[in-house]
Design an enzyme around this catalytic site. Structure first.
Site, PDB file in Angstrom:
ATOM      1  N   MET A   1       3.268  -0.831  -1.296  1.00  0.00           N
ATOM      2  CA  MET A   1       3.599   0.385  -0.557  1.00  0.00           C
ATOM      3  C   MET A   1       2.326   1.120  -0.137  1.00  0.00           C
ATOM      4  O   MET A   1       2.227   1.623   0.975  1.00  0.00           O
ATOM      5  CB  MET A   1       4.500   1.286  -1.391  1.00  0.00           C
ATOM      6  CG  MET A   1       5.134   2.362  -0.547  1.00  0.00           C
ATOM      7  SD  MET A   1       5.976   3.579  -1.549  1.00  0.00           S
ATOM      8  CE  MET A   1       4.592   4.295  -2.378  1.00  0.00           C
ATOM      9  N   GLY A   2       1.349   1.161  -1.049  1.00  0.00           N
ATOM     10  CA  GLY A   2       0.067   1.798  -0.725  1.00  0.00           C
ATOM     11  C   GLY A   2      -0.603   1.122   0.463  1.00  0.00           C
ATOM     12  O   GLY A   2      -1.009   1.780   1.425  1.00  0.00           O
TER      13      GLY A   2
ATOM     14  N   TRP B   1       0.798  -0.613   2.694  1.00  0.00           N
ATOM     15  CA  TRP B   1       1.602  -0.391   3.894  1.00  0.00           C
ATOM     16  C   TRP B   1       1.226   0.940   4.557  1.00  0.00           C
ATOM     17  O   TRP B   1       1.186   1.039   5.777  1.00  0.00           O
ATOM     18  CB  TRP B   1       3.099  -0.419   3.556  1.00  0.00           C
ATOM     19  CG  TRP B   1       3.921   0.150   4.675  1.00  0.00           C
ATOM     20  CD1 TRP B   1       4.182  -0.439   5.882  1.00  0.00           C
ATOM     21  CD2 TRP B   1       4.536   1.436   4.730  1.00  0.00           C
ATOM     22  NE1 TRP B   1       4.926   0.398   6.672  1.00  0.00           N
ATOM     23  CE2 TRP B   1       5.156   1.556   5.992  1.00  0.00           C
ATOM     24  CE3 TRP B   1       4.635   2.494   3.831  1.00  0.00           C
ATOM     25  CZ2 TRP B   1       5.856   2.686   6.382  1.00  0.00           C
ATOM     26  CZ3 TRP B   1       5.328   3.627   4.221  1.00  0.00           C
ATOM     27  CH2 TRP B   1       5.932   3.716   5.485  1.00  0.00           C
ATOM     28  N   HIS B   2       0.931   1.960   3.748  1.00  0.00           N
ATOM     29  CA  HIS B   2       0.575   3.248   4.327  1.00  0.00           C
ATOM     30  C   HIS B   2      -0.701   3.148   5.159  1.00  0.00           C
ATOM     31  O   HIS B   2      -0.861   3.870   6.143  1.00  0.00           O
ATOM     32  CB  HIS B   2       0.408   4.307   3.232  1.00  0.00           C
ATOM     33  CG  HIS B   2       1.702   4.927   2.806  1.00  0.00           C
ATOM     34  ND1 HIS B   2       2.471   5.659   3.665  1.00  0.00           N
ATOM     35  CD2 HIS B   2       2.371   4.922   1.643  1.00  0.00           C
ATOM     36  CE1 HIS B   2       3.555   6.097   3.046  1.00  0.00           C
ATOM     37  NE2 HIS B   2       3.524   5.645   1.806  1.00  0.00           N
ATOM     38  N   GLY B   3      -1.613   2.278   4.772  1.00  0.00           N
ATOM     39  CA  GLY B   3      -2.838   2.127   5.551  1.00  0.00           C
ATOM     40  C   GLY B   3      -3.959   1.615   4.668  1.00  0.00           C
ATOM     41  O   GLY B   3      -3.923   1.802   3.452  1.00  0.00           O
TER      42      GLY B   3
END
Lengths: 78, 404
Positions: free
Chosen positions: B328-329, B331-333
């Site tokens: 998820m991290g 995915w954020h960037g």
């Protein structure tokens, strides 16, 4: 109590350490008895003990959130 | 040509209302016109991806053709009567589906912040929808593939830019039916309420926290340069801004969906009332966290348990929490603070589970009352706000950016 029901309840007892047979309509997720990890273990045990293949995609939480619903689900898949 | 950010200004809402009115009258009389829906979708997509942003429109079209072809091919493969359902074909399909998003996310990290030409607003959210459809096709839960319906699902304009992330089967069920009049009136009532609550959240509260207060506390925190009361102020102000801005947007997206007779799932459920981190993720950006739960965490656990990767189920759960949240991290960037944010929440889940196990074992000794519950909410809130301070990138600005 039929055989499916007693198998499902004993699986749940093994997984959660709690006897849920007297609370067939308790919401297992809201009560913190079952979580994602427990759900996956439940699916694997259903496969091992009853030979029912439930893909993770079929696991819609709201359809599996009480012991009674789980028993009904399993019976419908047998 | 006009060009808008979705739900960005009053003109957008007026246009939206005018466009939805005929559709709403139709639904009230038990009729749904897919042609009219497609026309207004097209118009609103043009307003978002056209005009000066036309190149993102082209990127969107190419992306759609690519993904629809990919899912169509995979679905054809799975529907062959003798389908071998090979794992590697599934894995390759998922990788192919993620590649465009990966390119868009990695480009700024390697090209000093420049954005990729194949990017467009909402590419992340479309990728979630594509990947979940491939996974459900692999499981045999989605049996038929309709390229047009799938396209409608991906392009559903109220949610295209930032979710909530719907599920293909759920969406199609609504899209292919007309609610009864009683049901539809209920949806309209809720939809209108959500939209007005959204105005309050996004244009009043998020404005106060984000536009009025945040710059002031940020300036003070930069002056102090280190631990300071102002930094604590940044933490809380940013957290409030993040919540009211995103929850406000989500209310618009859900409300507008309801007016169209589509019950897009809710994204927030009073997240700051969460009693622990697990509870928090069941209340915050729910369609994203449920996506991660259903399509990453549970599958990872299933795979690891089946192949007995770890002996202990606790280890399995913990390793999967950290992997899940790290993804998820990423995915954020691709910045250190997003990845640290993911790791932070992965570890928080591990600690949370350990505490829950401890509590269960020592039920008799540990008190449980209104006070302990209040304390749990207070603690969770502060842990979450701390993670948002990390997420905001403000620490990066404060410690690593070149000082003017």
């Amino acid at each position: 109590m039929n055989e499916t029901q007693s198998t499902v309840l004993s699986i749940l007892q093994d997984l959660t350490g709690e006897d849920v047979s007297s609370n067939m309509d308790t919401n297992l997720f809201d009560e913190g008895i079952l979580d994602s990890m427990g759900s996956v273990q439940l699916l694997l045990e259903l496969q091992n003990q009853l030979g029912i293949e439930v893909p993770v995609s079929e696991f819609e939480r709201s359809e599996w959130d009480t012991p009674a619903k789980i028993v009904a689900k399993v019976e419908s898949m047998q | 040509m006009m060009s808008f950010d979705p739900y960005g200004n009053p003109t957008y809402f007026i246009l939206l209302f005018v466009a939805l009115l005929p559709l709403m009258i139709g639904l009230l009389y038990g009729r749904r016109s897919h042609i009219y829906e497609s026309v207004i979708s097209f118009v609103f997509l043009m307003l978002t991806f056209g005009g000066i942003k036309w190149h993102t429109g082209i990127a969107l079209i190419i992306y759609l053709i690519y993904q629809i072809t990919l899912v169509w091919l995979y679905s054809r493969y799975r529907q062959r009567p003798d389908t071998p359902n090979k794992g590697w074909i599934f894995v390759v399909s998922v990788i192919l589906a993620i590649i465009p998003l990966a390119v868009v996310k990695i480009t700024p990290a390697v090209h000093h912040g420049a954005s990729s030409i194949i990017g467009f607003l909402g590419i992340s959210y479309l990728t979630f929808k594509v990947v979940q459809t491939i996974m459900e096709t692999r499981d045999g839960t989605i049996k038929e593939f309709h390229p047009i319906l799938f396209g409608q699902f991906l392009l559903f304009f109220p949610t295209i830019s930032s979710g909530p992330i719907d599920r293909y089967r759920r969406f199609i069920k609504d899209y292919d039916s007309v609610p009864t009049r009683t049901k539809y009136l209920e949806l309209v009532e809720k939809g209108v309420r959500y939209i007005f609550l959204g105005f309050f959240y996004k244009f009043i509260l998020a404005y106060i926290f984000g536009t009025v207060m945040l710059p002031t506390v940020e300036h003070a925190a930069l002056q102090a340069h280190g631990l300071s009361w102002a930094l604590l102020g940044v933490m809380y102000t940013y957290s409030m801004d993040l919540f009211f801005d995103f929850a406000g947007y989500s209310l618009f997206a859900v409300g507008v969906s309801y007016l169209m007779g589509i019950e897009t799932p809710m994204n927030f459920n009073q997240p700051f009332k969460a009693k622990n981190i697990k509870d928090f993720w069941n209340r915050w950006h729910m369609t994203l966290s449920f996506w991660f739960r259903d399509f990453i965490y549970m599958r990872l656990v299933f795979f690891m348990m089946k192949h007995k990767v770890f002996k202990s189920r606790i280890t399995t759960a913990n390793v999967c929490y950290v992997i899940n949240m790290l993804i998820m991290g990423f995915w954020h960037g691709e910045t250190w603070y997003y990845i640290a944010y993911g790791l932070f929440h992965g570890l928080a889940m591990v600690v949370n589970d350990a505490w829950l196990r401890y509590k269960k074992k020592h039920q008799a000794q540990i008190p449980h009352n209104k006070f302990t519950e209040g304390f749990a909410i207070f603690l969770t809130f502060n842990v979450v706000c701390l993670s948002f301070l990390l997420f905001s990138g403000f620490l990066d600005t404060m410690f690593f950016a070149a000082r003017p």
